[in-house]
Design a protein around this motif. Structure first.
Motif, mmCIF file in Angstrom:
data_model
loop_
_atom_site.group_PDB
_atom_site.id
_atom_site.type_symbol
_atom_site.label_atom_id
_atom_site.label_comp_id
_atom_site.label_asym_id
_atom_site.label_seq_id
_atom_site.Cartn_x
_atom_site.Cartn_y
_atom_site.Cartn_z
ATOM 1 N N TYR A 106 4.227 28.245 -5.964
ATOM 2 C CA TYR A 106 5.301 27.536 -6.655
ATOM 3 C C TYR A 106 5.684 26.290 -5.861
ATOM 4 O O TYR A 106 5.817 26.346 -4.639
ATOM 5 N N PHE A 107 5.872 25.187 -6.559
ATOM 6 C CA PHE A 107 6.149 23.927 -5.874
ATOM 7 C C PHE A 107 6.783 22.934 -6.830
ATOM 8 O O PHE A 107 6.834 23.154 -8.044
ATOM 9 N N LYS A 108 7.225 21.810 -6.265
ATOM 10 C CA LYS A 108 7.808 20.724 -7.035
ATOM 11 C C LYS A 108 7.232 19.400 -6.534
ATOM 12 O O LYS A 108 6.532 19.359 -5.516
ATOM 13 N N VAL A 109 7.547 18.338 -7.246
ATOM 14 C CA VAL A 109 7.139 16.983 -6.859
ATOM 15 C C VAL A 109 8.403 16.155 -6.672
ATOM 16 O O VAL A 109 9.342 16.253 -7.463
ATOM 17 N N VAL A 110 8.436 15.368 -5.613
ATOM 18 C CA VAL A 110 9.545 14.443 -5.397
ATOM 19 C C VAL A 110 8.978 13.040 -5.272
ATOM 20 O O VAL A 110 7.931 12.822 -4.655
ATOM 21 N N GLY A 111 9.644 12.082 -5.930
ATOM 22 C CA GLY A 111 9.243 10.685 -5.849
ATOM 23 C C GLY A 111 10.409 9.818 -5.426
ATOM 24 O O GLY A 111 11.567 10.219 -5.521
ATOM 25 N N ASN A 112 10.098 8.624 -4.937
ATOM 26 C CA ASN A 112 11.131 7.676 -4.515
ATOM 27 C C ASN A 112 11.102 6.486 -5.481
ATOM 28 O O ASN A 112 10.234 5.626 -5.381
ATOM 29 N N PRO A 113 12.043 6.438 -6.445
ATOM 30 C CA PRO A 113 12.022 5.361 -7.455
ATOM 31 C C PRO A 113 12.131 3.967 -6.847
ATOM 32 O O PRO A 113 11.498 3.029 -7.332
ATOM 33 N N LEU A 171 6.130 7.164 -1.051
ATOM 34 C CA LEU A 171 6.188 7.121 -2.516
ATOM 35 C C LEU A 171 6.466 8.479 -3.146
ATOM 36 O O LEU A 171 7.323 8.608 -4.031
ATOM 37 N N ALA A 172 5.751 9.517 -2.723
ATOM 38 C CA ALA A 172 5.878 10.821 -3.381
ATOM 39 C C ALA A 172 5.236 11.901 -2.519
ATOM 40 O O ALA A 172 4.472 11.608 -1.586
ATOM 41 N N SER A 173 5.537 13.150 -2.839
ATOM 42 C CA SER A 173 4.910 14.292 -2.182
ATOM 43 C C SER A 173 5.152 15.538 -3.017
ATOM 44 O O SER A 173 6.073 15.578 -3.837
ATOM 45 N N THR A 174 4.335 16.542 -2.801
ATOM 46 C CA THR A 174 4.643 17.873 -3.318
ATOM 47 C C THR A 174 5.395 18.635 -2.226
ATOM 48 O O THR A 174 5.266 18.330 -1.041
ATOM 49 N N TYR A 175 6.173 19.631 -2.619
ATOM 50 C CA TYR A 175 6.919 20.426 -1.652
ATOM 51 C C TYR A 175 7.361 21.723 -2.310
ATOM 52 O O TYR A 175 7.367 21.845 -3.540
ATOM 53 N N GLU A 223 8.730 13.360 -11.979
ATOM 54 C CA GLU A 223 8.551 14.506 -11.092
ATOM 55 C C GLU A 223 8.230 15.797 -11.841
ATOM 56 O O GLU A 223 7.325 16.548 -11.453
ATOM 57 N N ILE A 224 8.934 16.053 -12.940
ATOM 58 C CA ILE A 224 8.739 17.311 -13.670
ATOM 59 C C ILE A 224 7.384 17.316 -14.374
ATOM 60 O O ILE A 224 6.639 18.306 -14.306
ATOM 61 N N ALA A 225 7.043 16.218 -15.025
ATOM 62 C CA ALA A 225 5.784 16.154 -15.758
ATOM 63 C C ALA A 225 4.587 16.230 -14.815
ATOM 64 O O ALA A 225 3.598 16.929 -15.097
ATOM 65 N N VAL A 226 4.654 15.517 -13.701
ATOM 66 C CA VAL A 226 3.540 15.533 -12.748
ATOM 67 C C VAL A 226 3.379 16.924 -12.140
ATOM 68 O O VAL A 226 2.252 17.429 -12.010
ATOM 69 N N ALA A 227 4.482 17.556 -11.774
ATOM 70 C CA ALA A 227 4.404 18.911 -11.215
ATOM 71 C C ALA A 227 3.779 19.876 -12.220
ATOM 72 O O ALA A 227 2.968 20.745 -11.850
ATOM 73 N N ALA A 228 4.131 19.738 -13.493
ATOM 74 C CA ALA A 228 3.571 20.609 -14.529
ATOM 75 C C ALA A 228 2.063 20.396 -14.656
ATOM 76 O O ALA A 228 1.295 21.352 -14.809
ATOM 77 N N LEU A 251 0.852 -1.188 0.000
ATOM 78 C CA LEU A 251 0.000 0.000 0.000
ATOM 79 C C LEU A 251 0.892 1.244 0.000
ATOM 80 O O LEU A 251 1.635 1.474 0.959
ATOM 81 N N PRO A 252 0.863 2.056 -1.060
ATOM 82 C CA PRO A 252 1.747 3.229 -1.119
ATOM 83 C C PRO A 252 1.326 4.316 -0.135
ATOM 84 O O PRO A 252 0.132 4.518 0.129
ATOM 85 N N LEU A 253 2.311 5.014 0.393
ATOM 86 C CA LEU A 253 2.095 6.172 1.262
ATOM 87 C C LEU A 253 2.529 7.424 0.509
ATOM 88 O O LEU A 253 3.655 7.503 0.021
ATOM 89 N N VAL A 254 1.638 8.398 0.413
ATOM 90 C CA VAL A 254 1.936 9.682 -0.225
ATOM 91 C C VAL A 254 2.060 10.736 0.875
ATOM 92 O O VAL A 254 1.178 10.873 1.725
ATOM 93 N N GLY A 255 3.162 11.490 0.858
ATOM 94 C CA GLY A 255 3.399 12.496 1.885
ATOM 95 C C GLY A 255 4.036 11.871 3.108
ATOM 96 O O GLY A 255 4.548 10.753 3.049
ATOM 97 N N PRO A 256 4.014 12.549 4.236
ATOM 98 C CA PRO A 256 3.421 13.874 4.432
ATOM 99 C C PRO A 256 4.281 15.035 3.947
ATOM 100 O O PRO A 256 3.794 16.163 3.835
ATOM 101 N N ASN A 257 5.552 14.772 3.633
ATOM 102 C CA ASN A 257 6.440 15.846 3.185
ATOM 103 C C ASN A 257 7.618 15.236 2.429
ATOM 104 O O ASN A 257 7.747 14.012 2.332
ATOM 105 N N ALA A 258 8.466 16.099 1.903
ATOM 106 C CA ALA A 258 9.603 15.619 1.104
ATOM 107 C C ALA A 258 10.568 14.785 1.928
ATOM 108 O O ALA A 258 11.152 13.824 1.432
ATOM 109 N N GLY A 259 10.751 15.134 3.196
ATOM 110 C CA GLY A 259 11.646 14.364 4.047
ATOM 111 C C GLY A 259 11.193 12.932 4.215
ATOM 112 O O GLY A 259 12.010 12.001 4.230
#
Length: 309
Positions: A275-282, A242-246, A295-300, A227-235
């Protein structure tokens, strides 16, 4: 007589040239310059670097940093000062004096503000939220996990107030919020209950729930249930979600630049950074059998969605 006329014409010509030069200088010079004061309890290298970056971005202004302990009471600062607080002790100091200058507060979360302010909001203070906006996080889930419908959310006493907002944002996206209280983080049974009823987990920026003591249990449990976890932050993404915006320093500088171009009377009482970015954990994506986050495409895509009316 002719000499006098020529002299008059020469003087008039010089007057107009000087007037034109002065007008050009006025047009090219900044209309005003601001006294921008940053403060924090700790005088760290990071704080100094941030101050220097802001000063380079706004060369027409007077940008300076003064440690909190060296400042007088807020009401003793010039009313024209634009005050930027970089930590919570700075906010506590500012709240002691209602007569202080217009103030922007960075690095404060929704939970931290509620703990200090309740439902009130002091005048001349703008809170710039550090935690990712809930709607943006839900839209991130919809983008990277389009099959997910049930969004599991652990909450505590401090973060329960966010649930109503989450449910409101989720409904138009076709998502269902599955809330689960977690009052005792040593008890894994609430996690197991939530996992059975969820397609994905959304982490709230609640340090009582998501901290170094709970991270191992949370992440190992989510891996075991696939079960993927999204967030709570970039750290937390670096730790194994799995991923978050920051928003990083460049994003915050852009936000400040836009606000400082406006009169303080027009500053919003609260604001999430535009303004923000997306970070993911491959590695996490591979272990869960999920496509790696672009990350770039999803943020866009997320930014484009927020710009639509």
């Amino acid at each position: 007589m002719a000499d006098q006329s020529r002299m008059t014409l020469l003087l008039v010509s010089r007057f107009w040239r000087r007037g034109l030069l002065l007008a050009c200088l006025l047009l090219t010079a900044p209309a005003w310059s601001a006294d921008i004061l940053l403060t924090a309890a700790e005088d760290s290298a990071g704080v100094r670097a941030f101050t220097q970056a802001l000063a380079q971005q706004r060369p027409e202004d007077q940008v300076s940093f003064t440690p909190l302990k060296q400042l007088p009471a807020p009401s003793h600062l010039p009313a024209s000062t634009r005050l930027i607080l970089l930590d919570l002790p700075g906010l506590d100091w500012r709240l002691q004096d209602a007569q202080g200058p217009p103030t922007l507060v960075l690095r404060i979360s929704r939970l931290q503000a509620r703990q200090r302010l309740g439902n009130s909001h002091p005048a001349k203070i703008s809170l710039l939220w550090s935690d990712p906006p809930l709607e943006r996080q839900l839209r991130l889930i919809a983008n990277i996990l389009p099959q997910a419908r049930r969004v599991g959310v652990l909450y505590g006493v401090d973060s329960e107030f966010l649930l109503r907002e989450l449910i409101q944002f989720a409904k138009p996206m076709g998502l269902e919020i599955m809330p689960q209280p977690w009052d005792n983080t040593s008890d894994s049974r609430p996690l197991q209950t939530l996992f059975k009823n969820s397609d994905v987990l959304l982490g709230l920026d609640d340090p009582q729930l998501y901290n170094p003591k709970t991270v191992k249990n949370l992440l190992l449990s989510s891996y075991a249930q696939q079960l993927p976890l999204v967030g709570p932050n970039a750290g937390f993404v670096r730790a194994g979600s799995l991923a978050s915006t920051y928003s990083d320093q460049s994003d915050w500088l852009a936000v400040l630049d836009r606000l400082l171009d406006q009169p303080p009377a027009s500053w919003p009482s609260t604001l999430y950074p535009q303004y923000f970015k997306v970070v993911g954990n491959p590695q996490v994506a591979r272990s869960l059998g999920i496509e790696q986050v672009d990350e770039i495409a999803v943020a866009a895509r997320l930014a484009e969605g927020e710009q639509r009316p």
